[in-house]
Design an enzyme around this catalytic site. Structure first.
Site, short mmCIF file in Angstrom:
data_model
loop_
_atom_site.label_atom_id
_atom_site.label_comp_id
_atom_site.label_asym_id
_atom_site.label_seq_id
_atom_site.Cartn_x
_atom_site.Cartn_y
_atom_site.Cartn_z
N ALA A 1 -68.57 -48.90 -48.25
CA ALA A 1 -68.51 -49.32 -46.84
C ALA A 1 -69.54 -50.40 -46.54
O ALA A 1 -69.25 -51.34 -45.79
CB ALA A 1 -68.74 -48.11 -45.94
N VAL A 2 -70.74 -50.30 -47.13
CA VAL A 2 -71.75 -51.34 -46.92
C VAL A 2 -71.21 -52.67 -47.44
O VAL A 2 -71.29 -53.71 -46.75
CB VAL A 2 -73.07 -51.00 -47.67
CG1 VAL A 2 -74.02 -52.19 -47.63
CG2 VAL A 2 -73.74 -49.77 -47.06
N ASP B 1 -80.01 -32.06 -49.97
CA ASP B 1 -80.90 -31.06 -49.35
C ASP B 1 -80.78 -31.00 -47.82
O ASP B 1 -81.23 -30.03 -47.21
CB ASP B 1 -82.36 -31.35 -49.70
CG ASP B 1 -82.67 -31.00 -51.15
OD1 ASP B 1 -81.78 -30.46 -51.82
OD2 ASP B 1 -83.79 -31.29 -51.60
N GLU C 1 -76.04 -10.75 -49.35
CA GLU C 1 -76.80 -9.60 -48.82
C GLU C 1 -78.24 -9.98 -48.53
O GLU C 1 -78.94 -9.30 -47.78
CB GLU C 1 -76.79 -8.45 -49.84
CG GLU C 1 -75.54 -7.56 -49.78
CD GLU C 1 -74.26 -8.28 -50.10
OE1 GLU C 1 -74.29 -9.17 -50.98
OE2 GLU C 1 -73.23 -7.98 -49.47
O1 F6P Z 1 -81.87 -34.60 -54.54
C1 F6P Z 1 -82.38 -33.42 -54.09
C2 F6P Z 1 -82.50 -32.46 -55.25
O2 F6P Z 1 -81.23 -32.16 -55.79
C3 F6P Z 1 -83.23 -31.18 -54.89
O3 F6P Z 1 -82.41 -30.21 -54.31
C4 F6P Z 1 -83.79 -30.76 -56.22
O4 F6P Z 1 -84.93 -30.00 -56.05
C5 F6P Z 1 -84.11 -32.07 -56.86
O5 F6P Z 1 -83.27 -33.03 -56.28
C6 F6P Z 1 -83.95 -32.10 -58.36
O6 F6P Z 1 -84.43 -33.31 -58.80
P1 F6P Z 1 -84.14 -33.91 -60.22
O7 F6P Z 1 -82.69 -34.28 -60.29
O8 F6P Z 1 -85.03 -35.09 -60.31
O9 F6P Z 1 -84.45 -32.85 -61.23
#
Ligand code: F6P
Length: 334
Positions: free
Chosen positions: A33-34, A138, A198
């Site tokens: 899109a960019v 995240d 749970e």
């Molecule tokens: O991009 C975010 C993430 O997936 C986090 O959830 C995770 O802790 C981290 O990157 C893992 O990083 P890498 O791929 O550098 O091991």
């Protein structure tokens, strides 16, 4: 917020785009899109390979509309990405700025999460014009309700949890399922609630192994055929630590216990419709902002609409997960 790199003696409009940090499903939709919206606005568009590392080295390639064809449905990022320590140094920043000048780039679009937008802020502060696009599985970037990639990543985690629950129920077992999220419990909370867990363990709320054992034991006592604890990798007690503690302290949980770490499987999935649309909307909005001379911002979503937040406000901050969902999870686990 309106500074664009000064260029002497020409009216070149050149836009560069890079992806940075952890890849996220939907980054390709954003890149596409960019590029296409950027071309629509009259920019000559360049892709920077391998994130800020490529920027520092001057790894640019021209991108036309056809170069971003056939990627909207692909996870990962066609541009490649890195976690670039060098940009944290003065020298790294200076080299990156030098490359932007040498390639006569008037605006840089950075598709990435927290670390990436902090890097973007550093470049903006030193005179570059940068537009950020909120992207990380995240979903912990300040200023946006949702980031590119998180929905698909959670769907992947959810499918795994559903499968684990089937085998758990067949053998009357408990599972500790570890999901990603170094600093944020968003993935764990969402996948945990949607997966009927749970117990959910997140970095934002400290818990003890005894409390987790109690929740699993209570599920057994209530006659459940299985118990699932979804644990964020960044929690003080991650899945391995919990299992070790249970073992070493002879902590009884009723069920036979197994541990599954989902890890990077959550990252490379085929982007679902939400992430394709989000990537597309935010990528196009980034090109629009660039065309209007707006920079020093990160584009995300608020109340369903594309919204911009100043890079200054976003950089170095962490959006907290909605920890009130823990109580909802507790009530529903009965
Ligand atoms: O991009 C975010 C993430 O997936 C986090 O959830 C995770 O802790 C981290 O990157 C893992 O990083 P890498 O791929 O550098 O091991």
């Amino acid at each position: 917020m309106n500074r664009h790199l000064e260029q002497e003696g020409d009216n070149l409009k050149r836009l560069a785009v890079l992806t940075s940090g952890g890849d996220a499903p939907g980054m390709n939709a954003a890149t596409r899109a960019v590029v296409r919206s950027g071309i629509g606005h009259g920019f000559e568009v360049f892709g920077v390979q391998h994130g800020y590392t490529g920027l520092i080295k001057g790894d640019f390639r021209p991108l036309g509309a056809r170069d971003v064809g056939g990627i909207i449905h692909l996870g990962g990022t066609m541009l490649g990405t890195t976690r670039c320590e060098e940009l944290r140094t003065e020298r790294g920043c200076a080299n990156a700025l030098g490359q932007l000048r040498a390639h006569q780039i008037s605006v840089l679009v950075v598709i990435g999460g927290n670390g990436s937008q902090t890097g973007a802020r550093e470049l903006q502060q030193r005179g570059a014009a940068v537009v950020g696009v909120a992207s990380t599985i995240d979903n912990d970037l300040y200023g946006t309700e949702v980031t590119i990639g998180t929905t698909t990543a959670i769907d992947v985690a959810l499918e795994a949890i559903d499968r684990l629950r089937v085998t758990a129920a067949s053998l009357k077992r408990a599972f500790l399922v570890e999901v990603m999220g170094r600093l944020s419990g968003h993935i764990a909370l969402t996948a945990g609630i949607a997966g009927g867990a749970e117990c959910i363990v997140i970095p934002e709320v400290e818990t003890t192994p005894e409390a987790v054992a109690r929740q699993l034991r209570d599920a057994y006592a209530r006659g459940k055929s299985h118990a699932i604890a979804v644990v964020a990798e960044g929690a003080k007690y991650n899945a391995e630590a919990l299992a070790r503690h249970f073992h070493e302290h002879g902590e009884r949980i009723g069920f036979d216990l197994r541990v599954t770490r989902l890890g990077h499987i959550q990252r490379g999935g085929t982007p679902g419709v939400y992430d394709r649309m989000l990537g597309t909307r935010l990528g196009a909005a980034a090109a629009d902002a660039a065309a209007e001379g707006r920079s020093g911002i990160v584009l995300g979503i608020r109340a369903g609409k594309v919204a911009s937040t100043a890079l200054e406000e976003v950089a170095g901050k962490q959006k907290a997960a909605d920890v009130s969902l823990l109580e909802l999870a507790r009530v529903l686990a009965m």
